[in-house]
Scaffold this motif. Structure first.
Motif, PDB file in Angstrom:
ATOM      1  N   GLU A 290       5.250   2.417   5.218  1.00 22.46           N
ATOM      2  CA  GLU A 290       4.657   2.579   6.551  1.00 22.46           C
ATOM      3  C   GLU A 290       5.642   3.314   7.453  1.00 22.46           C
ATOM      4  O   GLU A 290       5.287   4.243   8.152  1.00 22.46           O
ATOM      5  CB  GLU A 290       4.310   1.192   7.101  1.00 22.46           C
ATOM      6  CG  GLU A 290       3.056   1.135   7.969  1.00 22.46           C
ATOM      7  CD  GLU A 290       3.295   1.634   9.379  1.00 22.46           C
ATOM      8  OE1 GLU A 290       2.350   2.122  10.007  1.00 22.46           O
ATOM      9  OE2 GLU A 290       4.446   1.527   9.851  1.00 22.46           O
TER      10      GLU A 290
ATOM     11  N   LYS B 164       0.803  -1.222   0.000  1.00 24.12           N
ATOM     12  CA  LYS B 164       0.000   0.000   0.000  1.00 24.12           C
ATOM     13  C   LYS B 164       0.841   1.279   0.000  1.00 24.12           C
ATOM     14  O   LYS B 164       0.633   2.177  -0.783  1.00 24.12           O
ATOM     15  CB  LYS B 164      -0.926   0.008   1.208  1.00 24.12           C
ATOM     16  CG  LYS B 164      -2.014  -1.053   1.132  1.00 24.12           C
ATOM     17  CD  LYS B 164      -3.148  -0.786   2.078  1.00 24.12           C
ATOM     18  CE  LYS B 164      -2.665  -0.889   3.520  1.00 24.12           C
ATOM     19  NZ  LYS B 164      -3.776  -0.822   4.481  1.00 24.12           N
TER      20      LYS B 164
ATOM     21  N   ALA C  45       3.352  -1.180   4.235  1.00 26.01           N
ATOM     22  CA  ALA C  45       2.086  -1.654   4.782  1.00 26.01           C
ATOM     23  C   ALA C  45       1.431  -2.591   3.768  1.00 26.01           C
ATOM     24  O   ALA C  45       1.428  -2.302   2.567  1.00 26.01           O
ATOM     25  CB  ALA C  45       1.170  -0.470   5.066  1.00 26.01           C
ATOM     26  N   VAL C  46       0.913  -3.708   4.249  1.00 25.37           N
ATOM     27  CA  VAL C  46       0.150  -4.626   3.396  1.00 25.37           C
ATOM     28  C   VAL C  46      -1.157  -4.983   4.116  1.00 25.37           C
ATOM     29  O   VAL C  46      -1.247  -4.913   5.339  1.00 25.37           O
ATOM     30  CB  VAL C  46       0.933  -5.928   3.081  1.00 25.37           C
ATOM     31  CG1 VAL C  46       2.210  -5.632   2.312  1.00 25.37           C
ATOM     32  CG2 VAL C  46       1.261  -6.705   4.353  1.00 25.37           C
ATOM     33  N   ASP C  47      -2.174  -5.351   3.318  1.00 20.88           N
ATOM     34  CA  ASP C  47      -3.465  -5.721   3.906  1.00 20.88           C
ATOM     35  C   ASP C  47      -3.459  -7.154   4.404  1.00 20.88           C
ATOM     36  O   ASP C  47      -4.027  -7.462   5.435  1.00 20.88           O
ATOM     37  CB  ASP C  47      -4.582  -5.582   2.858  1.00 20.88           C
ATOM     38  CG  ASP C  47      -4.939  -4.120   2.625  1.00 20.88           C
ATOM     39  OD1 ASP C  47      -4.890  -3.349   3.604  1.00 20.88           O
ATOM     40  OD2 ASP C  47      -5.250  -3.767   1.475  1.00 20.88           O
ATOM     41  N   ASP C  48      -2.799  -8.022   3.625  1.00 21.48           N
ATOM     42  CA  ASP C  48      -2.831  -9.441   3.946  1.00 21.48           C
ATOM     43  C   ASP C  48      -1.413  -9.986   3.824  1.00 21.48           C
ATOM     44  O   ASP C  48      -0.953 -10.346   2.738  1.00 21.48           O
ATOM     45  CB  ASP C  48      -3.793 -10.146   2.969  1.00 21.48           C
ATOM     46  CG  ASP C  48      -3.890 -11.638   3.250  1.00 21.48           C
ATOM     47  OD1 ASP C  48      -3.053 -12.175   4.000  1.00 21.48           O
ATOM     48  OD2 ASP C  48      -4.803 -12.270   2.693  1.00 21.48           O
ATOM     49  N   ILE C  49      -0.728 -10.039   4.951  1.00 23.61           N
ATOM     50  CA  ILE C  49       0.702 -10.356   4.933  1.00 23.61           C
ATOM     51  C   ILE C  49       0.957 -11.781   4.417  1.00 23.61           C
ATOM     52  O   ILE C  49       1.932 -12.017   3.708  1.00 23.61           O
ATOM     53  CB  ILE C  49       1.328 -10.102   6.325  1.00 23.61           C
ATOM     54  CG1 ILE C  49       2.858 -10.041   6.222  1.00 23.61           C
ATOM     55  CG2 ILE C  49       0.886 -11.116   7.353  1.00 23.61           C
ATOM     56  CD1 ILE C  49       3.544  -9.452   7.443  1.00 23.61           C
TER      57      ILE C  49
ATOM     58  N   GLU D  13       0.685 -11.880   0.674  1.00 23.87           N
ATOM     59  CA  GLU D  13       1.791 -11.096   0.112  1.00 23.87           C
ATOM     60  C   GLU D  13       3.098 -11.910   0.180  1.00 23.87           C
ATOM     61  O   GLU D  13       3.878 -11.913  -0.759  1.00 23.87           O
ATOM     62  CB  GLU D  13       1.923  -9.783   0.899  1.00 23.87           C
ATOM     63  CG  GLU D  13       2.632  -8.685   0.164  1.00 23.87           C
ATOM     64  CD  GLU D  13       1.952  -8.234  -1.132  1.00 23.87           C
ATOM     65  OE1 GLU D  13       2.583  -7.478  -1.860  1.00 23.87           O
ATOM     66  OE2 GLU D  13       0.806  -8.646  -1.418  1.00 23.87           O
TER      67      GLU D  13
ATOM     68  N   LYS E 109       1.889  -4.657  15.028  1.00 27.13           N
ATOM     69  CA  LYS E 109       1.958  -5.113  13.640  1.00 27.13           C
ATOM     70  C   LYS E 109       2.424  -6.560  13.563  1.00 27.13           C
ATOM     71  O   LYS E 109       3.213  -7.012  14.384  1.00 27.13           O
ATOM     72  CB  LYS E 109       2.997  -4.273  12.869  1.00 27.13           C
ATOM     73  CG  LYS E 109       2.719  -2.797  12.833  1.00 27.13           C
ATOM     74  CD  LYS E 109       1.805  -2.474  11.679  1.00 27.13           C
ATOM     75  CE  LYS E 109       1.783  -1.000  11.368  1.00 27.13           C
ATOM     76  NZ  LYS E 109       1.311  -0.177  12.481  1.00 27.13           N
TER      77      LYS E 109
ATOM     78  N   CYS F  83       4.461  -5.120   6.778  1.00 28.52           N
ATOM     79  CA  CYS F  83       3.727  -5.088   8.032  1.00 28.52           C
ATOM     80  C   CYS F  83       2.232  -4.921   7.834  1.00 28.52           C
ATOM     81  O   CYS F  83       1.773  -4.186   6.978  1.00 28.52           O
ATOM     82  CB  CYS F  83       4.304  -4.060   9.006  1.00 28.52           C
ATOM     83  SG  CYS F  83       4.359  -2.398   8.390  1.00 28.52           S
ATOM     84  N   GLN F  84       1.532  -5.694   8.634  1.00 26.19           N
ATOM     85  CA  GLN F  84       0.079  -5.681   8.596  1.00 26.19           C
ATOM     86  C   GLN F  84      -0.414  -5.301   9.985  1.00 26.19           C
ATOM     87  O   GLN F  84       0.016  -5.866  10.983  1.00 26.19           O
ATOM     88  CB  GLN F  84      -0.444  -7.082   8.217  1.00 26.19           C
ATOM     89  CG  GLN F  84      -1.958  -7.181   8.204  1.00 26.19           C
ATOM     90  CD  GLN F  84      -2.440  -8.629   8.120  1.00 26.19           C
ATOM     91  OE1 GLN F  84      -1.785  -9.501   7.582  1.00 26.19           O
ATOM     92  NE2 GLN F  84      -3.621  -8.877   8.681  1.00 26.19           N
ATOM     93  N   GLU F  85      -1.303  -4.332  10.000  1.00 28.49           N
ATOM     94  CA  GLU F  85      -1.903  -3.894  11.259  1.00 28.49           C
ATOM     95  C   GLU F  85      -2.665  -5.066  11.902  1.00 28.49           C
ATOM     96  O   GLU F  85      -3.355  -5.792  11.214  1.00 28.49           O
ATOM     97  CB  GLU F  85      -2.883  -2.757  10.952  1.00 28.49           C
ATOM     98  CG  GLU F  85      -3.338  -1.971  12.136  1.00 28.49           C
ATOM     99  CD  GLU F  85      -2.454  -0.738  12.331  1.00 28.49           C
ATOM    100  OE1 GLU F  85      -2.263  -0.359  13.501  1.00 28.49           O
ATOM    101  OE2 GLU F  85      -1.973  -0.158  11.340  1.00 28.49           O
TER     102      GLU F  85
END
Ligand code: ZN
Length: 133
Positions: free
Chosen positions: A5, A2, A81-85, A88, A111, A129-131
């Motif tokens: 981060e 994305k 930043a990624v939505d679905d680590i 990915e 994260k 990293c994914q929240e």
């Protein structure tokens, strides 16, 4: 991926560097967090939509201690930043990148994180990293 981060910077003395970066940004860090499993103490600064993470080693076996020993202080990694680590990681492995930890681990700042081996990314250590919600 994305966006960037944060950028991680390895420092020898977190307290000293916190002061230096507070002068640089005109505002202090907003958070300090120790990641015991990684042997690091981190602090975070805001820089617009991104963050700067300062990392200090808390033990000699810490990856940050080893990095500073080899290269000195400086930029250690760039985090995206990624939505679905997990998906990915799979995608990047198919592309031929080497993932240092295929099972994401808990990093600083709430994260899930995974790192790409710098030898497959032009010498740059990349963190995904994914929240965690
Ligand atoms: Zn990081």
């Amino acid at each position: 991926m994305k966006k960037i981060e944060h950028i991680g910077i390895a420092v020898k003395d977190l307290e000293k560097s916190n002061k230096l970066f507070a002068s640089l940004f005109g505002e202090p860090h907003y958070k300090i967090e120790e990641v015991v499993s990684e042997g690091v103490k981190t602090s975070f600064f805001k820089s617009g939509p991104n963050k700067i993470e300062l990392l200090e080693a808390t033990k000699p076996e810490s990856p940050i201690a080893k990095f500073i020993e080899k290269k000195g202080e400086g930029i250690h990694h760039i985090a995206f930043a990624v939505d679905d680590i997990l998906s990915e990681i799979k995608r990047l492995q198919k592309e031929g990148f080497i993932i240092l930890n295929e099972t994401p681990k808990k990093g600083a700042d709430n994260k899930l994180v995974a790192f790409l081996h710098p030898k497959t990314t032009n010498g740059v250590l990349i963190e995904l990293c994914q929240e965690i919600d």
